[in-house]
Design a protein around this motif. Sequence first.
Motif, PDB file in Angstrom:
ATOM      1  N   MET A  71       0.846  -1.199   0.000  1.00 57.28           N
ATOM      2  CA  MET A  71       0.000   0.000   0.000  1.00 57.28           C
ATOM      3  C   MET A  71       0.879   1.247   0.000  1.00 57.28           C
ATOM      4  N   SER A  72       0.487   2.266  -0.778  1.00 58.22           N
ATOM      5  CA  SER A  72       1.304   3.468  -0.925  1.00 58.22           C
ATOM      6  C   SER A  72       0.855   4.540   0.077  1.00 58.22           C
ATOM      7  N   TYR A  73       1.723   4.782   1.063  1.00 58.78           N
ATOM      8  CA  TYR A  73       1.394   5.763   2.100  1.00 58.78           C
ATOM      9  C   TYR A  73       2.104   7.085   1.840  1.00 58.78           C
ATOM     10  N   ALA A  74       1.375   8.180   2.049  1.00 53.33           N
ATOM     11  CA  ALA A  74       2.009   9.494   2.070  1.00 53.33           C
ATOM     12  C   ALA A  74       2.688   9.710   3.407  1.00 53.33           C
ATOM     13  N   VAL A  75       2.065   9.199   4.470  1.00 47.87           N
ATOM     14  CA  VAL A  75       2.605   9.310   5.825  1.00 47.87           C
ATOM     15  C   VAL A  75       2.412   7.973   6.538  1.00 47.87           C
ATOM     16  N   GLU A  76       3.479   7.496   7.151  1.00 48.80           N
ATOM     17  CA  GLU A  76       3.377   6.316   8.006  1.00 48.80           C
ATOM     18  C   GLU A  76       4.293   6.527   9.211  1.00 48.80           C
ATOM     19  N   THR A  77       3.714   6.473  10.393  1.00 46.51           N
ATOM     20  CA  THR A  77       4.521   6.601  11.614  1.00 46.51           C
ATOM     21  C   THR A  77       4.391   5.329  12.435  1.00 46.51           C
ATOM     22  N   LYS A  78       5.440   5.038  13.213  1.00 50.03           N
ATOM     23  CA  LYS A  78       5.435   3.857  14.076  1.00 50.03           C
ATOM     24  C   LYS A  78       5.839   4.263  15.490  1.00 50.03           C
ATOM     25  N   ALA A  79       4.909   4.102  16.424  1.00 52.37           N
ATOM     26  CA  ALA A  79       5.155   4.343  17.859  1.00 52.37           C
ATOM     27  C   ALA A  79       5.837   5.684  18.090  1.00 52.37           C
ATOM     28  N   LEU A  80       5.370   6.711  17.404  1.00 50.69           N
ATOM     29  CA  LEU A  80       5.985   8.037  17.494  1.00 50.69           C
ATOM     30  C   LEU A  80       5.677   8.678  18.849  1.00 50.69           C
ATOM     31  N   CYS A  81       6.701   9.233  19.486  1.00 49.92           N
ATOM     32  CA  CYS A  81       6.533   9.841  20.812  1.00 49.92           C
ATOM     33  C   CYS A  81       7.204  11.211  20.862  1.00 49.92           C
ATOM     34  N   LYS A  82       6.549  12.136  21.587  1.00 51.61           N
ATOM     35  CA  LYS A  82       7.128  13.449  21.858  1.00 51.61           C
ATOM     36  C   LYS A  82       6.668  13.885  23.234  1.00 51.61           C
ATOM     37  N   ARG A  83       7.631  14.233  24.066  1.00 53.29           N
ATOM     38  CA  ARG A  83       7.331  14.639  25.430  1.00 53.29           C
ATOM     39  C   ARG A  83       7.770  16.087  25.655  1.00 53.29           C
ATOM     40  N   TYR A  84       6.931  16.850  26.343  1.00 51.12           N
ATOM     41  CA  TYR A  84       7.290  18.187  26.804  1.00 51.12           C
ATOM     42  C   TYR A  84       7.227  18.169  28.327  1.00 51.12           C
ATOM     43  N   GLY A  85       8.402  18.092  28.955  1.00 52.33           N
ATOM     44  CA  GLY A  85       8.409  17.952  30.404  1.00 52.33           C
ATOM     45  C   GLY A  85       7.783  16.633  30.795  1.00 52.33           C
ATOM     46  N   GLU A  86       6.769  16.687  31.650  1.00 53.73           N
ATOM     47  CA  GLU A  86       6.082  15.478  32.080  1.00 53.73           C
ATOM     48  C   GLU A  86       4.927  15.092  31.159  1.00 53.73           C
ATOM     49  N   LYS A  87       4.605  15.975  30.220  1.00 58.43           N
ATOM     50  CA  LYS A  87       3.445  15.725  29.357  1.00 58.43           C
ATOM     51  C   LYS A  87       3.854  14.983  28.089  1.00 58.43           C
ATOM     52  N   ARG A  88       3.142  13.904  27.797  1.00 59.34           N
ATOM     53  CA  ARG A  88       3.344  13.173  26.547  1.00 59.34           C
ATOM     54  C   ARG A  88       2.387  13.737  25.498  1.00 59.34           C
ATOM     55  N   ALA A  89       2.903  14.678  24.699  1.00 62.12           N
ATOM     56  CA  ALA A  89       2.059  15.309  23.685  1.00 62.12           C
ATOM     57  C   ALA A  89       1.712  14.335  22.570  1.00 62.12           C
ATOM     58  N   VAL A  90       2.656  13.467  22.224  1.00 63.03           N
ATOM     59  CA  VAL A  90       2.439  12.399  21.242  1.00 63.03           C
ATOM     60  C   VAL A  90       2.911  11.105  21.888  1.00 63.03           C
ATOM     61  N   ASN A  91       1.997  10.151  21.999  1.00 63.20           N
ATOM     62  CA  ASN A  91       2.278   8.948  22.788  1.00 63.20           C
ATOM     63  C   ASN A  91       2.050   7.689  21.948  1.00 63.20           C
ATOM     64  N   GLN A  92       3.137   7.135  21.414  1.00 58.94           N
ATOM     65  CA  GLN A  92       3.082   5.874  20.671  1.00 58.94           C
ATOM     66  C   GLN A  92       2.117   5.927  19.484  1.00 58.94           C
ATOM     67  N   MET A  93       2.144   7.015  18.728  1.00 57.28           N
ATOM     68  CA  MET A  93       1.218   7.142  17.598  1.00 57.28           C
ATOM     69  C   MET A  93       1.738   6.408  16.365  1.00 57.28           C
ATOM     70  N   SER A  94       0.890   5.539  15.817  1.00 55.91           N
ATOM     71  CA  SER A  94       1.182   4.848  14.560  1.00 55.91           C
ATOM     72  C   SER A  94       0.080   5.217  13.564  1.00 55.91           C
ATOM     73  N   VAL A  95       0.399   6.174  12.707  1.00 49.99           N
ATOM     74  CA  VAL A  95      -0.585   6.775  11.796  1.00 49.99           C
ATOM     75  C   VAL A  95      -0.317   6.306  10.370  1.00 49.99           C
ATOM     76  N   HIS A  96      -1.395   6.078   9.610  1.00 51.99           N
ATOM     77  CA  HIS A  96      -1.283   5.609   8.229  1.00 51.99           C
ATOM     78  C   HIS A  96      -2.160   6.475   7.328  1.00 51.99           C
ATOM     79  N   ILE A  97      -1.534   7.281   6.490  1.00 54.56           N
ATOM     80  CA  ILE A  97      -2.265   8.165   5.578  1.00 54.56           C
ATOM     81  C   ILE A  97      -1.930   7.760   4.156  1.00 54.56           C
ATOM     82  N   LYS A  98      -2.893   7.190   3.464  1.00 53.45           N
ATOM     83  CA  LYS A  98      -2.671   6.752   2.090  1.00 53.45           C
ATOM     84  C   LYS A  98      -2.630   7.954   1.139  1.00 53.45           C
ATOM     85  N   GLN A  99      -1.878   7.813   0.065  1.00 55.43           N
ATOM     86  CA  GLN A  99      -1.867   8.856  -0.948  1.00 55.43           C
ATOM     87  C   GLN A  99      -3.259   8.951  -1.570  1.00 55.43           C
TER      88      GLN A  99
END
Length: 297
Positions: free
Chosen positions: A1-29
Amino acid sequence: MSYAVETKALCKRYGEKRAVNQMSVHIKQGDIYGLIGKNGAGKTSLMKLLLGLTFPDSGSMQLFGSGDLNGERRKIGSLIEAPGLFKNESAYENMKRFSILSGGASDGEIRQILQAVGLADTGRKKADSFSLGMRQRLGIAVALLGKPRLLVLDEPINGLDPAGIKEIRDVILRLHQQGVTFLISSHLLDELGKIATNYGIVSNGALVEEITAEELKKKCETSLVLKTDQGSRAEKILREAFPALRLETAGNTVSVPSAVKDASELNRVLVQAGVRVYEMKSDGVGFEEFFIERIGK
């Protein structure tokens, strides 16, 4: 499948806050991918990671099937929060200035983009005099410089009046027909529901569910339920009177999953035929209820 965006367990923390927590996103073209969640759910944080405006603490991502993120990001246009425009310049002059950053665009290309977003006839009118909807459309025009294959739009209709919302919606649909893929964040469910082909539901930094518009339609399909004293006979009468309706019968209960314009007509036909209708109600989960169950009130 052809994805424009594919993420695997993406994480971003600001201090104690998990703004992005294990995101696995699939956006097809070819998708119009609606990212739905409350304010602060992590929608903008995810978009900034995809655009390279911030960097992940862990996880990975691919753009257009490639891990060369810097190279592939050249194929992305974006409008994050309010567009930063030259307020004392016209729409055309804004485009000329911004085109320098994207490697330059010809006069014809600029005018073609302005035509696509409905700003071709603004002349020398300054951006400072534009309505909010016009400024948003100019922001989208700027994002289209460089002929992006993916447009990332963060709350593009936030604060707009109904006319402005329709203008933005029409622009998105027009560009989608031309082959542009979209990632659009919003907390306005009804409006996003008019254009999205796929959804990502986000809550507290986590991706709760991904679902196609077709799957969502089936899950949110409501039925008209009639409780009668003669279920089989009631079904036969309704089939003869309304052959286009879908009907399901269990005992003395008849369910109508099809759209019913006037439920009172069904009641009238049954009563006239001598069938008693004890109860008539709508059953199922609506579009709004479906999302609220997942993201909370």
